[in-house]
Each structure stands twice: as C-alpha cells, then as structure tokens.
Scaffold this active site. Structure first.
Site, short mmCIF file in Angstrom:
data_model
loop_
_atom_site.label_atom_id
_atom_site.label_comp_id
_atom_site.label_asym_id
_atom_site.label_seq_id
_atom_site.Cartn_x
_atom_site.Cartn_y
_atom_site.Cartn_z
N CYS A 73 10.55 -18.10 1.76
CA CYS A 73 9.75 -17.44 2.80
C CYS A 73 9.32 -16.02 2.49
O CYS A 73 8.14 -15.68 2.60
CB CYS A 73 10.54 -17.44 4.12
SG CYS A 73 10.89 -19.09 4.76
N HIS A 127 8.36 -12.39 6.62
CA HIS A 127 9.77 -12.73 6.71
C HIS A 127 10.49 -11.50 7.25
O HIS A 127 10.33 -10.40 6.71
CB HIS A 127 10.34 -13.14 5.36
CG HIS A 127 11.71 -13.70 5.46
ND1 HIS A 127 11.96 -14.94 5.99
CD2 HIS A 127 12.92 -13.19 5.16
CE1 HIS A 127 13.26 -15.18 5.98
NE2 HIS A 127 13.87 -14.11 5.49
#
Length: 542
Positions: A73, A127
């Site tokens: 991510c 993220h």
C-alpha cells in the site's frame, strides 16, 4: 530532484489565479480501492458481481495491462499520487514518511489546488503511516473527513472492522482488564513483519472475515460513501471545480461485508487458483509467506505447512473457497459504494463534466503459487485495475502497457494542464483517444527481499535485495540486485538472480526460463532494456 520539483511547484502555483473562476473545468472524482485486483466484470471475470464498476467501464477506458510500482500500500500509493517511482519518493516500506524524504514533493491533489480546485477526501487515499497526520493535510483545501461514531448504524466497529456482538463483548472485557492492570494492556498484540501485517488491521487481529446481516453503513466504506455523497453535493454548489478523493478499504483484509453481498455467490462456485506451486527454477526468497493473512484468526490451522523459512503454506481447499468467497463479497460491497458516487453525480447533472478515475492499489494472490496476499513481483500482485472516464472521451479497452505513475500526467492533461517534465509517467490521453495506440513498451515494478543466508558475505552486509520486474506484452523479466536501488550507479556484478516468464506459452508463471538456451536471445534483449532503464535513472538523478 528536490530543486526541480520545487521549481515546478512555483511555476504551477503562479498560474493558480488564472483558473480560480473557471467552473467550466471538469471536476475530478478519484476512487481508490484497497487490495482490489482485476477480478471485475469489465476485466473478463464472469463470476464476480460488479455492476457499478462495470457501468463506469462503459463510460471510460479500461486499461487491461496496468501495473503498480510496488505491490504494497504505502509505496504504490505514494507513486501514483506523485507520479514518481519508489526510488524517487524513497517510500519502499510502510513506515517511511513521504515528506521526510521529499519535503517539496508535489501530490496530485496539490497540483489541482494550484489549478484553482477545491480538494477534499475521505477514506484511505495515502497510506496513513507514510504521510503526516495519516492524510497529508497540505493536499486538501478542505480538512480531510474522518467518520464519527454517530455515522455508523451499529456504533463503531471493533478494531475498525468488526460488528460482531461477541467481539464487542470481548473488547469491552479486554478494556476493563487494561484499565485495571496496566501490565495487561496490549499484551496480546500480534507480532510479525511490518510488510506482512500492513497497518490497516490494527494492533490486535480478529477473524479473517465477517458475514452479518447489517446495512452498508455499519462498516467504514458504507459510511465513507455517504460522507462523500454529501460532500459532492456541497462541492457542486461552489464556483470552483472540485477534486474529490474517496478511498474504500475493502477488499483489504479482513474480508468484512454485509451478508447480502455474500448471498450473491455460491461457495462451491468460487474459483481456486489453477497453479498452486512455486515456479520451476526459482528460489524461495522471491515468494511470500502469508504473514498478513495468518495474523487473523481461523486460517493457519487449515494449512498443511506454516513454514516461513521456505514460504510454504498449502491451504485446505474448503478454506480457500471460503476466503475467495469472502474476497468476492468484499469486492461487491466496495462496488455498491462506487454506485452511490456515480448516482450522486448523475442526479446532480455533473456526470458528464467529471473526470472519474478508479484504481486498486495493487493485485492480490488468491492462492496462486501457494500465496495469499501481495508483496511480490509476480503477475497477480503487480497487475492492478485502472479505469478512467473523462468528458469528450469515448469508452473502450486498451491493451497498452500502463503504470500507476501514468495517472498523474494523464489527469493533468485531461483537466487542461501540461504534465511536468520531471514526472516518471506518461499521459495516457493518446490511448484514451485511440485504444489501439500505445505509450510505452513496458511497465516497471519492484519489491525488496533478502538474500539466502548462505549467500550473505561481509561485503553484502545485511543481504538486501531489490527485485526490478519489467513487464512487456509477452514477458516478465525480473532482476534481483544486491544492495542496489535505481537511484545509485548500476553495475552488473550486483545481479543476484534472474527470472523470465513467457506469458504466451506460460500464462500461470510455472517455469522460470531465464537459463533456457531457447530464450537466450530474448533474455539478452530484455537485459539490455533493463540496463538502459537503470542508466536513465542515473541520468535523471544527476
């Protein structure tokens, strides 16, 4: 690079007054879906139920051969949102903060601010551990939205995910213990590799999935969709165009979705991976142990192996079908939230004046090569969905190789701007205008690993590897390099291992043919391209 970016930012910002009053500029709806692989109807999957994403696909261009820059991510989101590769952003893990490494870096929302846009967001966009205050506040003209307890139909989910009455009772009991005994607080935290556990699951894990008969807004994605709906309505009344970012967490683990989405599928019809072995002529280090999955309860006891040292798992077939069922249900749940956003634009009459981009940040191994999760350079982890619809563009599908670094320059051009020269990607507008066109020969992904312990020397120190994977229309050529990243001078003596796959003859990646004499000429040609890529990065850094 920092000076170049800063100079570009000043140039962009100097233009902002010119666009402040231009309501005619298209709005942008930016939809990020966590851990979504291309299991979508518009990508040819005949089992999954994704009517809303398929509806968007009929409005825009579906990029059939799109790849992420790193299949986890933090790095992949940083690359997409800056148009720069991981070796430029310096984000190659889930803990490094983007602006600590690049204080002057320009994000996609910041670019739109410079063009006179209002920028707003809800859900997971960056993220959270890779940016300041989880959202990079300077990217938003309107403070980022965080769901409140009152937004949920059944109160706050346990660990951000679960609505189970049993789990809520257990949490309440654990909280009492934590308050009464400071030594007990946090004692049950799970341990594991940072890259495996991924921050979204919280410090303590529950079950890998949940199926309860609840409304969509019992969970965060349903709440985020409703918040976005209200915000889009509000933004549409402004005299400024808007950039609205909406991030959905599912189908990220745990695979939580209301029962009605589970009911769309028959468990026995769930497809399991055809090839569940390691490819011939490969080493164990290039594979991934399902550390993220096994940090949740109710999974690892159904595996034949639980051996991280050789990355073997061998999960029971019935449990595989259960997990695939759960993943598909979570995909359909996310799809329903996309429908709310599309319906909102349609009701407002702004659907045809809005650029809509939908992407899943990377793929996900659903059992292929005996893997469950992301964190690799293989096809199922690096290939990710990308759909872009824009005013004046015809719908269609493109087989051109594309990458997430291409999104930034594409949105620049679609909104009337000129992509900055320092960006690593290329605008995909030519492909959207002509689906048979191609803007690049290959896509690049990368992932870090460690050398086999027996191979680590004093010179190699910690035995760090970076695997660079070049995906062309037919081949994937992966070079594992010792203590090297592409922001450093390249030398051939850093090569540790090589992988080569032929997707025409071997679409499931069963055999690494890098040492096959029949592929010698192809391997040499791809190696030359790889070296040219590394050399181009050296020049750019200078």
């Amino acid at each position: 690079m920092k000076k170049l970016i800063a100079s570009a930012l000043l140039g962009i910002l100097s233009l902002s007054p010119l666009f402040a009053q231009e309501k005619t500029k298209p709005n942008v709806l930016f939809i990020a879906i966590d851990d979504l692989k291309p299991v979508l109807g518009c990508y040819g999957n005949t089992v999954v139920k994704t009517p809303n994403i398929d509806r968007l696909a009929k409005m825009g261009t579906v990029f059939l051969n799109n790849y992420c820059q790193q299949a986890v991510c933090g790095p992949t989101r940083a690359s997409l949102l800056t148009g720069l590769r991981p070796d430029v952003t310096k984000i190659r893990d889930l803990k490094t903060k983007m602006r600590d490494m690049n204080p002057n870096i320009i994000t996609l929302p910041e670019y739109f601010i410079s063009q006179g846009y209002e920028t707003s967001g809800v859900g997971k966009i960056f993220h959270p551990s890779c940016v300041d205050k989880k959202v990079d506040p300077q990217s938003w003209t309107i403070p980022f939205f965080f769901p409140k307890e009152s937004d949920y139909s059944n109160g706050l989910p346990v660990q951000k995910h679960y609505q189970s009455a049993e789990l809520k009772a257990l949490q309440a009991k654990e909280n009492e213990v934590a308050v009464g005994d400071e030594n007990g607080k946090g004692k049950d935290k799970k341990k594991g590799k940072k890259e495996d556990l991924d921050e979204d699951g919280g410090s303590s894990r529950g079950p890998a999935f949940e199926c309860l008969d609840l409304p969509d807004n019992a969970y965060e994605d349903g709440v985020s969709a409703l918040i976005a709906e209200k915000q889009i309505i509000k933004l549409s009344k402004s005299n400024k165009p808007f950039f609205m970012a909406v991030g959905f967490h599912k189908p990220h683990l745990p695979f939580v979705a209301p029962k009605k989405y589970w009911d769309l599928y028959n468990r026995e019809d769930m497809p399991i991976a055809e090839f569940q072995e390691h490819a011939a002529n490969t080493k164990d280090f290039s594979y991934q142990f399902p550390g993220e999955l096994t940090s949740y309860t109710g999974v690892k006891e159904f595996a034949k192996y639980n051996d991280r040292s050789v990355n073997k798992f061998n999960l029971d077939v019935a449990k595989q079908k259960e997990l695939v069922h759960a993943y598909y249900a979570a995909v359909s749940y996310a799809d329903a939230q996309v429908g709310i956003l599309l319906n909102t634009l349609e009701k407002l009459g702004t659907l045809n004046n809005t650029i809509i981009v939908l992407w899943g940040d990377h793929g996900w191994h659903l059992g292929d090569h005996d893997m469950w999760g992301k964190h690799t350079n293989y096809e199922q982890a690096t290939k990710a969905p990308l759909i872009i619809a824009a005013p004046g563009m015809k719908a269609g599908q493109s087989k051109s190789m594309t990458e997430f670094v291409d999104v930034f320059p594409t949105l620049c051009e679609l909104s009337g701007g000129t992509p900055a020269a320092y960006l690593d990607g290329k605008s995909l507008v030519p492909v959207m205008k002509n689906n048979k066109a191609s803007v690049k020969e290959y896509a690049m992904s990368q992932y870090p690993r460690k050398m086999d312990k027996a191979d680590i020397t004093e010179e190699d120190k910690k035995g760090k590897l970076m695997g660079y994977s070049m995906r062309t229309e037919q081949y994937r050529y992966t070079v594992w390099l010792k203590n090297y990243t592409s922001d450093k001078p390249y030398s051939a003596d850093k090569v540790y291992e090589i992988e080569l796959y032929d997707y025409v003859k071997d679409p499931l990646e069963k055999v690494n043919v890098s040492e096959d004499k029949n592929y010698a000429a192809i391997a040499a040609k791809l190696d030359k391209k790889m070296v040219e890529y590394f050399k181009s990065k050296e020049v750019k850094q200078q």
